[in-house]
Write an enzyme that holds these catalytic residues in place. Structure first.
Site, PDB file in Angstrom:
ATOM      1  N   ARG A  90      45.390 -16.056 -18.707  1.00  0.00           N
ATOM      2  CA  ARG A  90      44.913 -16.473 -20.041  1.00  0.00           C
ATOM      3  C   ARG A  90      44.731 -17.987 -20.158  1.00  0.00           C
ATOM      4  O   ARG A  90      45.412 -18.657 -20.916  1.00  0.00           O
ATOM      5  CB  ARG A  90      45.860 -15.938 -21.118  1.00  0.00           C
ATOM      6  CG  ARG A  90      45.949 -14.419 -21.047  1.00  0.00           C
ATOM      7  CD  ARG A  90      46.794 -13.850 -22.127  1.00  0.00           C
ATOM      8  NE  ARG A  90      46.097 -13.954 -23.416  1.00  0.00           N
ATOM      9  CZ  ARG A  90      46.727 -13.681 -24.560  1.00  0.00           C
ATOM     10  NH1 ARG A  90      47.999 -13.382 -24.562  1.00  0.00           N
ATOM     11  NH2 ARG A  90      46.074 -13.767 -25.697  1.00  0.00           N
ATOM     12  N   ARG A 108      57.145 -10.226 -32.965  1.00  0.00           N
ATOM     13  CA  ARG A 108      56.227 -11.372 -32.912  1.00  0.00           C
ATOM     14  C   ARG A 108      54.909 -11.033 -33.586  1.00  0.00           C
ATOM     15  O   ARG A 108      54.243 -11.886 -34.147  1.00  0.00           O
ATOM     16  CB  ARG A 108      55.923 -11.733 -31.443  1.00  0.00           C
ATOM     17  CG  ARG A 108      56.918 -12.583 -30.744  1.00  0.00           C
ATOM     18  CD  ARG A 108      56.322 -13.083 -29.455  1.00  0.00           C
ATOM     19  NE  ARG A 108      54.967 -13.588 -29.666  1.00  0.00           N
ATOM     20  CZ  ARG A 108      54.153 -13.937 -28.681  1.00  0.00           C
ATOM     21  NH1 ARG A 108      54.544 -13.839 -27.433  1.00  0.00           N
ATOM     22  NH2 ARG A 108      52.945 -14.396 -28.934  1.00  0.00           N
ATOM     23  N   LYS A 149      47.493 -10.611 -38.330  1.00  0.00           N
ATOM     24  CA  LYS A 149      48.103 -11.724 -37.583  1.00  0.00           C
ATOM     25  C   LYS A 149      47.019 -12.597 -36.956  1.00  0.00           C
ATOM     26  O   LYS A 149      47.066 -13.827 -37.055  1.00  0.00           O
ATOM     27  CB  LYS A 149      48.989 -11.170 -36.473  1.00  0.00           C
ATOM     28  CG  LYS A 149      49.377 -12.170 -35.398  1.00  0.00           C
ATOM     29  CD  LYS A 149      50.273 -11.598 -34.323  1.00  0.00           C
ATOM     30  CE  LYS A 149      49.537 -10.893 -33.224  1.00  0.00           C
ATOM     31  NZ  LYS A 149      48.980 -11.742 -32.150  1.00  0.00           N
ATOM     32  N   ASN A 150      46.012 -11.950 -36.339  1.00  0.00           N
ATOM     33  CA  ASN A 150      45.023 -12.709 -35.577  1.00  0.00           C
ATOM     34  C   ASN A 150      43.927 -13.332 -36.428  1.00  0.00           C
ATOM     35  O   ASN A 150      43.020 -13.970 -35.907  1.00  0.00           O
ATOM     36  CB  ASN A 150      44.424 -11.837 -34.467  1.00  0.00           C
ATOM     37  CG  ASN A 150      45.438 -11.579 -33.371  1.00  0.00           C
ATOM     38  OD1 ASN A 150      46.503 -12.203 -33.340  1.00  0.00           O
ATOM     39  ND2 ASN A 150      45.139 -10.647 -32.487  1.00  0.00           N
ATOM     40  N   ASP A 197      43.501  -4.500 -27.763  1.00  0.00           N
ATOM     41  CA  ASP A 197      44.800  -4.488 -28.447  1.00  0.00           C
ATOM     42  C   ASP A 197      45.211  -3.093 -28.898  1.00  0.00           C
ATOM     43  O   ASP A 197      46.306  -2.914 -29.409  1.00  0.00           O
ATOM     44  CB  ASP A 197      44.786  -5.431 -29.661  1.00  0.00           C
ATOM     45  CG  ASP A 197      44.687  -6.871 -29.226  1.00  0.00           C
ATOM     46  OD1 ASP A 197      44.439  -7.732 -30.094  1.00  0.00           O
ATOM     47  OD2 ASP A 197      44.835  -7.135 -28.018  1.00  0.00           O
ATOM     48  N   CYS A 225      50.998 -15.214 -19.503  1.00  0.00           N
ATOM     49  CA  CYS A 225      51.945 -14.374 -20.240  1.00  0.00           C
ATOM     50  C   CYS A 225      51.934 -13.018 -19.532  1.00  0.00           C
ATOM     51  O   CYS A 225      51.291 -12.835 -18.513  1.00  0.00           O
ATOM     52  CB  CYS A 225      51.513 -14.234 -21.690  1.00  0.00           C
ATOM     53  SG  CYS A 225      49.976 -13.332 -21.818  1.00  0.00           S
TER      54      CYS A 225
HETATM   55  C1  EPZ Z   1      42.698 -12.985 -28.680  1.00  0.00           C
HETATM   56  O1  EPZ Z   1      43.314 -13.625 -27.581  1.00  0.00           O
HETATM   57  C2  EPZ Z   1      43.798 -12.242 -29.408  1.00  0.00           C
HETATM   58  N1  EPZ Z   1      44.802 -13.199 -29.884  1.00  0.00           N
HETATM   59  C3  EPZ Z   1      44.435 -11.229 -28.459  1.00  0.00           C
HETATM   60  O2  EPZ Z   1      45.407 -10.495 -29.213  1.00  0.00           O
HETATM   61  C4  EPZ Z   1      43.348 -10.257 -27.988  1.00  0.00           C
HETATM   62  O3  EPZ Z   1      43.903  -9.359 -27.069  1.00  0.00           O
HETATM   63  C5  EPZ Z   1      42.214 -11.051 -27.310  1.00  0.00           C
HETATM   64  O4  EPZ Z   1      41.708 -12.053 -28.228  1.00  0.00           O
HETATM   65  C6  EPZ Z   1      41.048 -10.151 -26.902  1.00  0.00           C
HETATM   66  O5  EPZ Z   1      40.559  -9.490 -28.029  1.00  0.00           O
HETATM   67  C7  EPZ Z   1      44.547 -13.918 -31.001  1.00  0.00           C
HETATM   68  O6  EPZ Z   1      43.502 -13.793 -31.621  1.00  0.00           O
HETATM   69  C8  EPZ Z   1      45.624 -14.873 -31.451  1.00  0.00           C
HETATM   70  P1  EPZ Z   1      40.237 -14.193 -25.201  1.00  0.00           P
HETATM   71  P2  EPZ Z   1      42.512 -14.748 -26.746  1.00  0.00           P
HETATM   72  O7  EPZ Z   1      40.085 -15.673 -25.128  1.00  0.00           O
HETATM   73  O8  EPZ Z   1      41.571 -15.461 -27.624  1.00  0.00           O
HETATM   74  C9  EPZ Z   1      39.650 -14.987 -20.545  1.00  0.00           C
HETATM   75  C10 EPZ Z   1      47.473  -9.510 -29.604  1.00  0.00           C
HETATM   76  O9  EPZ Z   1      47.982  -8.533 -29.034  1.00  0.00           O
HETATM   77  N2  EPZ Z   1      39.532 -16.415 -20.912  1.00  0.00           N
HETATM   78  O10 EPZ Z   1      39.262 -13.416 -26.020  1.00  0.00           O
HETATM   79  O11 EPZ Z   1      43.535 -15.529 -25.995  1.00  0.00           O
HETATM   80  C11 EPZ Z   1      41.051 -14.453 -20.850  1.00  0.00           C
HETATM   81  O12 EPZ Z   1      41.914 -14.735 -19.779  1.00  0.00           O
HETATM   82  C12 EPZ Z   1      46.778 -10.570 -28.780  1.00  0.00           C
HETATM   83  O13 EPZ Z   1      47.466  -9.702 -30.850  1.00  0.00           O
HETATM   84  C13 EPZ Z   1      39.283 -17.341 -19.907  1.00  0.00           C
HETATM   85  O14 EPZ Z   1      39.167 -17.009 -18.732  1.00  0.00           O
HETATM   86  O15 EPZ Z   1      41.701 -13.853 -25.731  1.00  0.00           O
HETATM   87  C14 EPZ Z   1      40.802 -12.980 -21.037  1.00  0.00           C
HETATM   88  O16 EPZ Z   1      40.768 -12.348 -19.768  1.00  0.00           O
HETATM   89  C15 EPZ Z   1      46.978 -10.347 -27.299  1.00  0.00           C
HETATM   90  N3  EPZ Z   1      39.188 -18.659 -20.246  1.00  0.00           N
HETATM   91  C16 EPZ Z   1      39.402 -12.934 -21.666  1.00  0.00           C
HETATM   92  O17 EPZ Z   1      38.807 -14.214 -21.387  1.00  0.00           O
HETATM   93  C17 EPZ Z   1      39.306 -19.098 -21.553  1.00  0.00           C
HETATM   94  O18 EPZ Z   1      39.179 -20.317 -21.800  1.00  0.00           O
HETATM   95  C18 EPZ Z   1      39.404 -12.736 -23.180  1.00  0.00           C
HETATM   96  O19 EPZ Z   1      40.341 -13.640 -23.704  1.00  0.00           O
HETATM   97  C19 EPZ Z   1      39.557 -18.129 -22.549  1.00  0.00           C
HETATM   98  C20 EPZ Z   1      39.659 -16.794 -22.209  1.00  0.00           C
END
Ligand code: EPZ
Length: 434
Positions: free
Chosen positions: A129, A412, A22-23, A320, A124
């Site tokens: 996020r 989802r 998915k990702n 995850d 969420c």
């Molecule tokens: C990706 O989300 C994945 N989703 C998530 O999978 C996964 O849990 C996550 O990466 C971590 O591996 C997809 O790839 C579609 P991040 P993403 O940006 O990119 C903070 C699932 O279950 N952050 O790596 O949204 C954020 O709040 C989903 O399939 C900021 O502060 O995660 C988090 O605490 C859930 N500012 C941390 O960084 C930003 O601009 C990591 O988030 C971006 C992120």
């Protein structure tokens, strides 16, 4: 809304094929915006988030044909994408609110069309996020943003985005993907330091290379992208889903039995594999029908050892997989310390696991999980994608019957996970809920 009626206590056995990731499919679908030709993706899983992304691409005026019927009438695991007819570079609130990964269209829209209007993703269940790091990085490439009515309105400079030196203060997976997709058509060189190293980032980069992009440093924390004038269409096979593979592995570990996971991305789940092996699960890599396979054998959760886990960006233990590992910890022998370092609220499954009799004490970002002799079935409510997988796994190990509500969270992000588990002998009935 469906519910799942689960009868626990059944060991698992048989073979199951892991679906596409998915990702990886999500950024790859967004990458179609960049192409001067059709992008065909194979091995695309059938799940809600990808249908949402398809709706978004069609809303923009593009063609996004997901899972067209094949010659035998079965729905192909394929996506045919052609965004040359794009007329509306925008991602409206009603679509983004159901899937925050819609923000992945921001970079491609700015790069290809010089403008974008994307509803700011709300928080969420697992945390706030934000996408502040995405915006800061794109601004270094010359983009300007306004916040209007909850939408981020972005504009590229008249001459287009320009390459820049970017360092992410926090590792961000979709942030890295967004900037990489913006950089492939920017003028000059972009260096992304502290880039995410998740395999799905690499899969996106490989597809972009197939479209003509110039990207170096794959699988490292520093990506170097030299912009090109245009990208062509391509045909690309999405990598297998390492989190689905890890979830199926956890199910066999917990229920006991022996199963073969076909098309399993063994290398990409090395951190999870080594944790489960240390707990006492027997894992063996094999090649079946020319594809990677993973054989999983377990005496059952109560015979496994408790272990400590700390989530971290790839190649560390994936966040995850945290909820699924916790399901195993509820019955493993001893005390497991599970620490979540990525998201501030990714313990929504804890209160529901306690309803099955689990002994879990939350201490800040660490869950102290004491293995209990048995879990007893109970009605359960899913809250987010991986929490719902965790509850399903625990229900499979519990004595008696559990009903899992709000299954749309599961649908989802998983391609018919209940059917896959039933193919291994699980007893899960999907019932249309009132
Ligand atoms: C990706 O989300 C994945 N989703 C998530 O999978 C996964 O849990 C996550 O990466 C971590 O591996 C997809 O790839 C579609 P991040 P993403 O940006 O990119 C903070 C699932 O279950 N952050 O790596 O949204 C954020 O709040 C989903 O399939 C900021 O502060 O995660 C988090 O605490 C859930 N500012 C941390 O960084 C930003 O601009 C990591 O988030 C971006 C992120």
């Amino acid at each position: 809304m469906d519910k799942l009626e689960v009868t626990g206590g059944v060991p698992l056995a048989g073979r199951v094929r892991v679906s596409g990731a998915k990702n990886a499919a999500l950024p790859l679908m967004a990458a179609s915006i960049l192409a001067d030709g059709p992008l065909t993706l194979a091995n695309v899983p059938r799940l809600g988030d990808l249908r949402t992304m398809g709706r978004l691409l069609r809303h923009m005026g593009g063609q996004a044909d997901l899972h067209p019927p094949g010659p035998d009438g079965a729905l192909a695991e394929e996506a045919r994408l052609d965004l040359r007819s794009l007329t509306r570079p925008e991602a409206p609130h009603e679509l983004v609110k159901t899937m925050r990964a819609s923000a992945l269209v921001l970079g491609p829209l700015l790069a290809r069309h010089g403008q974008a209007r994307v509803s700011l993703p709300g928080g969420c269940a697992i945390g706030v996020r934000p996408i502040d790091l995405h915006l800061k990085a794109l601004a270094l490439m010359g983009a300007e943003f306004d916040l209007t009515g909850g939408d981020v309105v972005g504009r590229a400079p008249a001459g287009g985005l320009r390459g820049a030196e970017i360092r992410f203060e926090t590792v961000t997976v979709t942030g890295t993907e967004n900037v990489m997709m913006a950089a492939v058509l920017a003028r000059g060189r972009t260096v992304i330091a502290n880039a995410a190293r998740e395999p799905e980032v690499t899969d996106t980069a490989l597809a972009l290379q197939a479209m003509g992009a110039r990207i170096a440093g794959l699988d490292t924390d520093e990506l170097v992208i030299d912009g090109v004038d245009h990208l062509s269409g391509a045909a690309y096979r999405v990598m297998p889903d390492r989190i689905e593979a890890g979830t199926l592995l956890a199910a066999v570990a917990l229920c006991g039995g022996r199963a073969v996971l076909l098309d399993a991305p063994c290398e990409e789940i090395a951190a999870a594999r080594s944790k489960f092996a240390a707990a006492g699960v027997k894992l063996e890599r094999a090649v079946v029908g020319g594809q990677e396979a993973l054989t999983v054998e377990s005496p059952g959760g109560r015979e496994l050892k408790a272990l400590d886990v700390v989530t971290s960006p790839h190649p560390g233990f994936p966040t995850d997989m945290q909820a699924q590992f916790m399901a195993l910890a509820t019955v493993a022998r001893g005390v497991s310390l599970i620490t979540e370092t990525i998201f501030e609220n990714r313990f929504m499954h804890v209160s529901e696991l306690r309803r099955l009799g689990a002994d879990i004490d939350l201490q800040g970002r660490t869950a102290v999980v004491k293995g209990v002799d048995r879990l007893r079935g109970a009605p359960l409510t899913a809250s987010d994608l991986r929490a719902s997988a965790s509850l399903l796994l625990a229900a499979l190990a519990a004595e008696g019957r559990s009903d899992l509500f709000r299954v749309y969270h599961l649908d989802r992000g998983y391609d018919r996970l209940d059917e896959k588990l039933n193919a291994l002998g699980a007893r899960i009935a999907r019932v249309k809920d009132a």
